[in-house]
Design a protein around this motif. Sequence first.
Motif, PDB file in Angstrom:
ATOM      1  N   LEU A  53     -12.851  31.098  77.386  1.00 48.90           N
ATOM      2  CA  LEU A  53     -11.614  30.542  76.851  1.00 48.90           C
ATOM      3  C   LEU A  53     -11.082  29.371  77.664  1.00 48.90           C
ATOM      4  O   LEU A  53     -10.072  28.758  77.283  1.00 48.90           O
ATOM      5  N   GLU A  54     -11.745  29.046  78.760  1.00 49.22           N
ATOM      6  CA  GLU A  54     -11.411  27.820  79.476  1.00 49.22           C
ATOM      7  C   GLU A  54     -12.209  26.650  78.911  1.00 49.22           C
ATOM      8  O   GLU A  54     -11.694  25.541  78.771  1.00 49.22           O
ATOM      9  N   GLN A  55     -13.466  26.894  78.588  1.00 47.62           N
ATOM     10  CA  GLN A  55     -14.297  25.851  78.004  1.00 47.62           C
ATOM     11  C   GLN A  55     -13.880  25.552  76.565  1.00 47.62           C
ATOM     12  O   GLN A  55     -13.801  24.388  76.151  1.00 47.62           O
ATOM     13  N   PHE A  56     -13.613  26.588  75.798  1.00 40.36           N
ATOM     14  CA  PHE A  56     -13.213  26.434  74.400  1.00 40.36           C
ATOM     15  C   PHE A  56     -11.729  26.767  74.295  1.00 40.36           C
ATOM     16  O   PHE A  56     -11.329  27.920  74.430  1.00 40.36           O
ATOM     17  N   ARG A  57     -10.919  25.740  74.062  1.00 38.08           N
ATOM     18  CA  ARG A  57      -9.462  25.857  74.116  1.00 38.08           C
ATOM     19  C   ARG A  57      -8.837  24.960  73.049  1.00 38.08           C
ATOM     20  O   ARG A  57      -9.481  24.053  72.519  1.00 38.08           O
ATOM     21  N   PRO A  58      -7.566  25.166  72.741  1.00 37.74           N
ATOM     22  CA  PRO A  58      -6.888  24.316  71.756  1.00 37.74           C
ATOM     23  C   PRO A  58      -6.706  22.888  72.266  1.00 37.74           C
ATOM     24  O   PRO A  58      -6.819  22.631  73.477  1.00 37.74           O
ATOM     25  N   PRO A  59      -6.409  21.950  71.376  1.00 38.09           N
ATOM     26  CA  PRO A  59      -6.153  20.559  71.793  1.00 38.09           C
ATOM     27  C   PRO A  59      -4.968  20.478  72.752  1.00 38.09           C
ATOM     28  O   PRO A  59      -3.970  21.181  72.587  1.00 38.09           O
ATOM     29  N   GLN A  60      -5.109  19.599  73.756  1.00 35.64           N
ATOM     30  CA  GLN A  60      -4.036  19.439  74.738  1.00 35.64           C
ATOM     31  C   GLN A  60      -3.653  17.976  74.969  1.00 35.64           C
ATOM     32  O   GLN A  60      -2.638  17.694  75.586  1.00 35.64           O
ATOM     33  N   GLY A  85     -15.324  12.502  78.298  1.00 36.66           N
ATOM     34  CA  GLY A  85     -16.523  12.241  77.514  1.00 36.66           C
ATOM     35  C   GLY A  85     -16.685  13.203  76.363  1.00 36.66           C
ATOM     36  O   GLY A  85     -16.010  14.231  76.270  1.00 36.66           O
ATOM     37  N   ASP A  86     -17.618  12.851  75.480  1.00 37.66           N
ATOM     38  CA  ASP A  86     -17.880  13.699  74.324  1.00 37.66           C
ATOM     39  C   ASP A  86     -18.619  14.963  74.727  1.00 37.66           C
ATOM     40  O   ASP A  86     -19.499  14.951  75.590  1.00 37.66           O
ATOM     41  N   SER A  87     -18.282  16.052  74.100  1.00 40.28           N
ATOM     42  CA  SER A  87     -18.967  17.330  74.267  1.00 40.28           C
ATOM     43  C   SER A  87     -18.702  18.131  73.005  1.00 40.28           C
ATOM     44  O   SER A  87     -17.791  17.828  72.233  1.00 40.28           O
ATOM     45  N   ILE A  88     -19.505  19.158  72.797  1.00 44.44           N
ATOM     46  CA  ILE A  88     -19.293  20.006  71.626  1.00 44.44           C
ATOM     47  C   ILE A  88     -17.902  20.644  71.678  1.00 44.44           C
ATOM     48  O   ILE A  88     -17.213  20.734  70.664  1.00 44.44           O
ATOM     49  N   SER A  89     -17.481  21.084  72.858  1.00 49.21           N
ATOM     50  CA  SER A  89     -16.163  21.715  72.945  1.00 49.21           C
ATOM     51  C   SER A  89     -15.061  20.734  72.557  1.00 49.21           C
ATOM     52  O   SER A  89     -14.078  21.112  71.905  1.00 49.21           O
ATOM     53  N   ALA A  90     -15.201  19.461  72.934  1.00 52.52           N
ATOM     54  CA  ALA A  90     -14.212  18.454  72.540  1.00 52.52           C
ATOM     55  C   ALA A  90     -14.210  18.246  71.034  1.00 52.52           C
ATOM     56  O   ALA A  90     -13.143  18.105  70.410  1.00 52.52           O
ATOM     57  N   TRP A  91     -15.394  18.250  70.426  1.00 50.97           N
ATOM     58  CA  TRP A  91     -15.469  18.054  68.973  1.00 50.97           C
ATOM     59  C   TRP A  91     -14.852  19.223  68.207  1.00 50.97           C
ATOM     60  O   TRP A  91     -14.236  19.034  67.168  1.00 50.97           O
ATOM     61  N   TYR A  92     -15.005  20.440  68.719  1.00 54.26           N
ATOM     62  CA  TYR A  92     -14.336  21.570  68.065  1.00 54.26           C
ATOM     63  C   TYR A  92     -12.829  21.329  67.997  1.00 54.26           C
ATOM     64  O   TYR A  92     -12.176  21.632  66.998  1.00 54.26           O
ATOM     65  N   ARG A  93     -12.252  20.815  69.085  1.00 56.94           N
ATOM     66  CA  ARG A  93     -10.810  20.603  69.136  1.00 56.94           C
ATOM     67  C   ARG A  93     -10.354  19.517  68.163  1.00 56.94           C
ATOM     68  O   ARG A  93      -9.202  19.495  67.737  1.00 56.94           O
ATOM     69  N   ARG A  94     -11.262  18.607  67.806  1.00 55.18           N
ATOM     70  CA  ARG A  94     -10.913  17.502  66.903  1.00 55.18           C
ATOM     71  C   ARG A  94     -10.984  17.898  65.433  1.00 55.18           C
ATOM     72  O   ARG A  94     -10.553  17.151  64.571  1.00 55.18           O
ATOM     73  N   LEU A  95     -11.554  19.058  65.172  1.00 59.16           N
ATOM     74  CA  LEU A  95     -11.710  19.503  63.781  1.00 59.16           C
ATOM     75  C   LEU A  95     -10.487  20.245  63.286  1.00 59.16           C
ATOM     76  O   LEU A  95      -9.782  20.903  64.049  1.00 59.16           O
ATOM     77  N   ASP A  96     -10.278  20.175  61.987  1.00 64.98           N
ATOM     78  CA  ASP A  96      -9.291  21.024  61.319  1.00 64.98           C
ATOM     79  C   ASP A  96      -9.974  22.240  60.697  1.00 64.98           C
ATOM     80  O   ASP A  96      -9.361  23.302  60.573  1.00 64.98           O
ATOM     81  N   VAL A  97     -11.241  22.066  60.314  1.00 70.46           N
ATOM     82  CA  VAL A  97     -12.026  23.147  59.710  1.00 70.46           C
ATOM     83  C   VAL A  97     -13.441  23.080  60.260  1.00 70.46           C
ATOM     84  O   VAL A  97     -14.023  21.994  60.386  1.00 70.46           O
ATOM     85  N   TYR A  98     -13.995  24.252  60.586  1.00 71.23           N
ATOM     86  CA  TYR A  98     -15.392  24.349  61.010  1.00 71.23           C
ATOM     87  C   TYR A  98     -16.148  25.216  60.009  1.00 71.23           C
ATOM     88  O   TYR A  98     -15.637  26.257  59.563  1.00 71.23           O
TER      89      TYR A  98
END
Length: 359
Positions: free
Chosen positions: A147-154, A247-260
Amino acid sequence: MRVSLSDTDILAPNFKKRLSGVTSTIVQLVPVQRKMGIRIAAVGRGLPDDLPHVNLRDLAGLWRRPASGKKFRIWHARRNVEMLAGIVMRDVLRMKLKVIFTSASQRHHKKFTKWLIRRMDGVLATSGRTASYLEVPNTVSMHGIDLEQFRPPQSAQDRFAATGLPGKYAIGCFGRVRHQKGTDLFVDAMIELLPRYPDWTAVVAGRATAEHVGFEKELQEKVRKAGLADRIIFLGEVPFVSADPAGDSISAWYRRLDVYVAPSRTEGFGLTPLEAMASQTAVVTSDAGAYPEIVIEGETGYVVPSGATMAPAIENYLRDPALAAQHAEKGLQRVREFFPLEREAKTIGDFYQRIFEQT
């Protein structure tokens, strides 16, 4: 980080060099388990240098008891080859070892696999569905998420607007690009829906291995013919983590999505919906793997039959972005309560303790 075998009670073997879900599980779990006081180390190939590990040649010391005073060590296998190695060391070489297995498979096992499983000292299953395919007593231990790597947008960098891509909202599908993962089902749904929803942009992230490059090119050509090449974006392989915080990472892209969307036709467990939910993103999944046990239908997302069209379920969110935000918030709460990595580590740690109490 190499550790001493004498100070190790549990071994987590990884006998596959290429990155896989099993390897990722070991890499994430072992450091958390050690922080909890569990004397565990990985062994094998394809592991990060900073992961606590012993070398393969250290296994010659398994005839001796660990320094903790325990009568044996535990060999925690997650693949057939690792089960077989554990059986040989325990039964042929008579090393002081108990062998356990974690099963993620959701199909009837072949005879050889059943033979291996029957010789385990204990068995874990990663979901209730997986447990239903096992013919031996087992304990369910579902995967958890860091939950540190995968977190809500900040920050602004966590928002879709930071990418410079068109649109106001983003929907994504991540993972290896191949038929089994259902990438074509996602693309087909986007070709059907996006012309009606101009505020949305779709993103596909993941690598197509050599045998699946043709499949990916066919999808890209289908997108081009639909005139949507600027709204269905193929990012290619994106690093799991980035050395650069911005930088770009999968975890960053998850935060940019509204739907996965997780459209897999088949899956062992399937971590991506958990990663998305931990990033405060609504999800639409197939009913493959553990997805139906992760997602609460109509509350944290939607689940559709494997191989079926994803469009109707996805359209619920494209039509109403506020609903996506509402489900994303509930999904985040669910992951924090039921799927933190520490909870998985504790469940497995309790299982280890029961094994050590065996005579």
